[in-house]
Design a protein around this motif. Structure first.
Motif, short mmCIF file in Angstrom:
data_model
loop_
_atom_site.label_atom_id
_atom_site.label_comp_id
_atom_site.label_asym_id
_atom_site.label_seq_id
_atom_site.Cartn_x
_atom_site.Cartn_y
_atom_site.Cartn_z
N ALA A 148 3.79 7.45 2.89
CA ALA A 148 4.17 7.53 1.41
C ALA A 148 3.61 8.55 0.71
O ALA A 148 4.49 8.93 -0.32
CB ALA A 148 3.09 6.32 0.94
N CYS A 149 2.56 9.38 1.10
CA CYS A 149 2.17 10.55 0.39
C CYS A 149 3.55 11.78 0.76
O CYS A 149 3.44 12.49 -0.20
CB CYS A 149 1.19 11.08 0.71
N TYR A 167 0.74 4.34 -3.13
CA TYR A 167 0.37 5.43 -2.61
C TYR A 167 1.50 6.39 -3.01
O TYR A 167 1.28 7.47 -3.56
CB TYR A 167 0.00 5.63 -1.23
N VAL A 210 0.92 -1.21 -0.01
CA VAL A 210 0.04 0.16 -0.02
C VAL A 210 0.95 1.24 -0.03
O VAL A 210 0.58 2.26 -0.69
CB VAL A 210 -0.94 -0.11 0.89
N SER A 211 1.86 1.02 0.66
CA SER A 211 2.82 2.36 0.72
C SER A 211 3.38 2.70 -0.66
O SER A 211 3.49 3.91 -1.11
CB SER A 211 4.09 2.08 1.67
N VAL A 265 0.27 5.26 4.71
CA VAL A 265 -0.10 6.03 3.42
C VAL A 265 0.38 7.37 3.75
O VAL A 265 0.78 7.88 2.73
CB VAL A 265 -1.73 5.84 3.46
N LEU A 289 1.50 6.59 -6.74
CA LEU A 289 0.52 7.45 -7.32
C LEU A 289 0.92 8.91 -7.06
O LEU A 289 0.45 9.75 -8.02
CB LEU A 289 -0.62 7.02 -6.74
N GLY A 290 1.35 9.12 -6.12
CA GLY A 290 1.70 10.48 -5.56
C GLY A 290 2.59 11.23 -6.73
O GLY A 290 2.43 12.28 -6.88
N LYS A 346 -7.17 1.07 -5.92
CA LYS A 346 -5.90 2.00 -5.77
C LYS A 346 -4.88 1.11 -6.75
O LYS A 346 -3.92 1.72 -7.25
CB LYS A 346 -5.49 2.00 -4.40
#
Ligand SMILES: Cc1cc2nc3c(=O)[nH]c(=O)nc-3n(C[C@H](O)[C@H](O)[C@H](O)COP(=O)(O)OP(=O)(O)OC[C@H]3O[C@@H](n4cnc5c(N)ncnc54)[C@H](O)[C@@H]3O)c2cc1C
Ligand code: SF4
Ligand code: SF4
Lengths: 653, 242
Positions: free
Chosen positions: A559-560, A158, A154-155, A556, A161-162, A203
């Motif tokens: 990660a962002c 994200y 998940v990290s 998350v 995607l970021g 996602k």
């Protein structure tokens, strides 16, 4: 600048009491004020603070200070801060030297007299060096506007995607056949109990579809060279033996495989079975099959029946046993590590009874309770019946004395979640949690925990450092531990909340990227408070559990943050590069070409016409190996001239 | 006691920082000099430190294969090893110099190796005048082109041309030993004027045959000249302008 114009300012920092406790900074400053070239020496509580920096600015303006020595922390911490002060105030940022009297002195010595003496030596060394430093001009190079994200949990998703959403090409490299990581294995997620797949799968698909993201699954990073703005990355794409451009994910090969339903599926924690042609789980992204070379009969023996059943079944002719691994080279400007965690293997601590029937780990429980898991969401004993008495044990392998001393941070909450799910799904089941402390620190955690407790779950305190024993007891299990008094519980199922440990690849990735680990084995952030996402290497950032165990919201968030940090240099388009480079004195160079092969960057080349060496300063990284090789002494290193080093050595001892 | 530790910017310096962050105590005699790469550590720097009376010099860098500059650490290792083998024959305790690999995450290792080094120097005692003089001579030898040339060519010879490393090391050692001897001969001649091979052998403590052979080589290079037979033996003196 002629020597008589040299005006050195020396600033000795107390760093609160960090330095002051072991070093008499006032004495050090007084000592420094008598050193050659020094026009002013001061001590101050926090040199890095605004008023501290202002002291330097003022002395530069009013006393004409043109060389600055700050005696404080490691230059790795604040060298950029002070260099900026010099540059802003009309000085040259390279006419600056730090004496590291914190990391190298006050933090490693106890005796104040000794510490003060050593600090004086270090300052003397820095002043001697500063005296001989020469102004240099900063240089910049273009940044490759792309980012690499390693790890597709998940990290990583994200983070990718970021960066991609900011408009930059992003490579997402995942070693397994699908992205998703541990979160894809989970059923519901604490504290809100939303379904993990329902929030994650969209996602995963977004990442795969994003025009700026290039997904590289079943791939590994082998080598990274270069520096911020210009990393060269070598990636190994393992052969899937299936052409992913042709594969539609229909699954006919998986069904046809003669090993179908015979190989324990890792994704299901080996509680379910798959074939040699497989996808780890039905929502895998990309939904492309992979043939597992460790089990595939054709790949092992060169023959599988008359002809491989999978090949016959595939309507698209996508199966290709001749595939070989592919080595791909990419160039990126920044890198995010998101390689996550692994779980502690409880069989190494036999007291927990792992290996006995119906003793399982928390992650195995997630697969069993999951509706799309191997049992269709039924938590059953090995005899096929529902459990009646379940004991959940927390802190298995965490918070040890010696060893893994840390808290794994998500087990308290997922144990509460598991307790709730059993209570909800299995009527009349009696659930006991053996806990030591319940750490319900996150948003909504305490409320969730209280809710679970009010559902009739039995929470019993156990002494973490007293012996515990899970043993077979007839058809069932017995758990013996110590709490307020002796604890003895009958159970038919035991769930172990095992510690999160550094990913098994962490060591290798760490050495490929030259990223240090903390003593617990997780990657070390650049500063525990102020740079929790950066690493010691410029341009490389951390996201999620690879840095320390953390739950999904924290992963998350980090990660962002990493995506933003990693995009800064990509936006800027330029990064400063090494100013330190070699220079060849043409008068002295004999043209022997000894230095040529010493340089790993090909920065030195032979000018046939002149019969001399020349340096390409953009390629030169400033290591200085050539200078210490040149037989004629024709090579000088900017900022690390022989004379500058000699002077420092002489002064420092 | 004085201990000098060269740290590279990428691995061992942050390693030393980590020792600080973890508050690991190590001997306060340790003085760190930062360079970009262990490969920057010219033998001249090490020798200069020793001739100044520093008791121990440790060069530290990234682990093999992890050098930020690819192979600077291997260059450093080659040089330090050579220096140690020269020291063995020159009256300098070779344990005064060592090389260690310390990564940025090995704060504990940094503290350990500096502690161990201090203990080692404690055992062998402070550097003595004989050792300082010898360091001075070797220092001068390494300012000359011949020794540096053979040393500088080692990477090309061993790694690119496949010359046997042991054999090459032999050549290196022999060259440097010769240069050391020649330097000592020069010093004696400078002090005393003209001397014969036998007289030099007595003063230097090396066999007369070897001295004589070197005198001839030095004469051929016009560093010295023979001034003919005096008191039954052939005497040599420094060429004017050397
Ligand atoms: C039993 C259990 C229940 C949990 N329940 C919850 C919950 O209810 N709520 C909650 O918030 N959190 C929960 N968690 C925590 C949650 O799993 C983590 O917060 C989350 O998975 C962290 O994501 P990550 O991407 O950092 O790491 P991971 O999920 O571990 O992902 C890392 C990814 O990187 C890949 N990778 C590793 N090494 C490499 C490499 N060298 N090259 C390429 N790829 C690599 C891996 O294959 C993996 O896909 C639970 C954890 C467990 C164990
Ligand atoms: S080693 Fe020195 S002398 Fe030889 S080519 Fe290189 S710079 Fe010139
Ligand atoms: S300093 Fe290093 S990178 Fe620069 S030319 Fe010399 S060997 Fe090459």
């Amino acid at each position: 600048m002629s020597r008589d114009e040299i005006k050195i300012g020396v600033y000795v920092c107390h760093c609160g009491i960090n330095i002051e406790a072991t070093v008499d900074t006032a004495r050090v400053a007084e000592f420094a004020s008598h050193l050659p070239g020094v026009v002013v020496a001061r001590d101050y509580k926090y040199m890095c603070s605004d008023p501290g920096q202002e002291l330097i600015r003022e002395d530069m303006r009013e006393l004409g200070v043109n060389r600055v020595v700050v005696a404080s922390c490691s230059p790795r911490m604040h060298e950029p801060t002070y260099r900026a002060v010099l540059a802003e105030t009309g000085g040259n940022e390279y006419c600056f030297e730090m004496a590291n009297i914190r990391e190298q002195c006050s933090w490693v010595h106890k005796n104040r007299e000794e510490g003060t003496k050593k600090a004086m030596d270090l300052v003397e060394g820095a002043v001697a060096r500063a005296y001989l430093l020469e102004p240099l001009e900063p240089r910049e190079v273009d940044v490759i506007p792309a980012c690499l994200v390693i790890g597709g949990g998940v990290s990583g998703i994200y983070a990718a995607l970021g960066v991609a959403e900011k408009g930059f090409k992003t490579y997402l490299v995942e070693k397994t056949p699908s992205i998703g990581g541990h979160m894809a294995q989970l059923d519901k997620t604490f504290p809100t109990l939303d379904c993990s797949a329902c929030i994650l799968t969209p996602k995963m698909v977004d990442a795969a579809r994003h025009p700026n993201i290039e997904l590289m699954t079943y791939s590994e990073v082998m080598d990274v060279s270069g520096y911020v703005g210009n990393f060269n990355v070598t990636i190994r794409k393992k052969p899937r033996y299936i052409d992913i451009d042709l594969c539609t994910g229909c699954g006919l090969c998986g069904e046809a495989c003669i090993l179908s339903g015979k190989i324990p599926n890792e994704f299901d924690m080996k509680k379910g079975k798959r074939g040699a042609a497989y996808v780890p789980f039905p929502q895998a992204v990309p939904l492309k099959y992979t043939i597992d070379p460790e089990n595939c009969i054709f790949l092992k023996k060169g023959k599988c029946g008359k002809s491989p059943a999978c090949q016959e079944a595939c309507p698209r002719d996508a199966i290709d046993f001749t595939q070989r691994e592919e080595i791909v080279e990419i160039e990126v400007g920044s890198i995010i590590i998101a390689t996550g965690y692994d779980l502690f293997d409880p069989s190494t601590e036999p007291q927990y009874g792992y290996g006995l029937p119906n003793v399982i780990t928390g992650l195995e429980f997630e697969r069993l309770i999951n509706a799309s898991g191997p049992t269709g969401g039924k938590v059953l004993l090995e005899n096929g019946e529902y459990p009646k008495k379940v004991v959940l044990i927390q802190c298995v392998g965490s918070r040890e004395i010696g060893g893994r001393t840390y808290c794994s941070r998500f087990c308290c909450m997922y144990t509460a979640k598991h307790a709730h799910l059993i209570e909800e799904k299995i009527e009349g089941a009696e659930v006991t949690v053996l806990y030591t402390d319940v750490r319900a620190f996150g948003k909504g955690f305490e409320e969730f925990y209280n809710r679970v407790r009010s559902e009739g779950i039995n929470y019993i305190w156990r002494d973490l450092y007293a012996p515990i024993e899970v043993t077979q007891n007839g058809d069932g299990l017995k758990v013996k531990a110590e709490g307020v008094g002796p604890i003895e519980l009958d159970a038919d199922m035991v769930v172990l909340a095992t510690a999160a440990v550094p990913s098994r690849d962490a060591k290798e990735i760490g050495s490929v990227l030259k990223i240090p680990e903390s003593p617990d084995g997780f990657f070390m952030e650049s500063h525990p408070k102020l740079k929790p996402i950066d690493t010691a290497s410029d341009g490389i950032f951390l996201a999620g559990c690879c840095q320390s165990p953390k739950d999904i919201p924290d992963s998350v968030a980090q990660a962002c943050g990493a995506a933003s940090r990693a995009a800064i240099s990509l936006f800027r388009g330029k990064v400063p590069i090494e100013v330190i480079s070699s220079q060849i004195n043409e008068e002295i160079c004999s043209g022997c070409r000894m230095c040529e092969e010493i340089c790993a960057y090909g920065a030195l080349s032979f000018d046939e016409e002149k019969g001399l060496m020349t340096v390409n300063e953009v390629l030169c990284k400033g290591c200085g190996s050539c200078a210490s090789t040149c037989p004629s002494g024709a090579i000088t290193m900017k900022h690390y001239k022989d004379a500058q080093i000699f002077a420092q050595i002489e002064a420092v001892v | 006691m004085k201990i000098l530790v060269f740290c590279c910017d990428w691995c061992s310096y942050p390693g030393a920082d980590l020792a600080g962050i973890l508050r690991l105590e190590y001997p306060s005699e340790v003085r760190i000099i930062k360079v970009m790469c262990s490969g920057r550590v010219d033998l001249m720097l090490v020798l200069d430190a020793l001739r100044q009376g520093i008791d121990g010099v440790m060069v530290t860098g990234c682990h093999p294969g992890e050098c930020h500059y690819v192979h600077g650490n291997m260059e450093a290792e080659r040089r330090i090893e050579l220096l140690r083998s020269i020291f063995e024959r020159s009256g300098i305790n070779p344990r005064r110099v060592r090389i260690e690999w310390i990564s940025a995450s090995e704060g504990e290792k940094f503290a350990e190796v500096t502690r161990a080094f201090k203990q080692e120097i404690d055992e062998i005692g402070p550097i003595n005048q004989g050792e300082i003089d010898a360091a001075e001579i070797i220092h001068d030898v390494f300012s000359s082109e011949r020794a540096r040339l053979v040393l500088g060519a080692s990477r090309r010879a061993i790694e690119l041309e496949g010359v046997d490393p042991l054999w090459y090391k032999g050549v290196l050692e022999r060259t440097v030993r010769e240069e050391v001897l020649r330097e000592r001969i020069l010093r004696e001649l400078r002090k005393t004027g003209a001397l014969s091979a036998h007289e030099l052998a007595e003063r230097i403590g090396e066999p007369a045959k070897e001295i004589f052979w070197n005198l001839i080589a030095m004469k051929r290079r016009q560093i010295i000249l023979d001034i003919g037979i005096v008191d039954d033996s052939l005497k040599f003196a420094i060429q004017e302008g050397v």
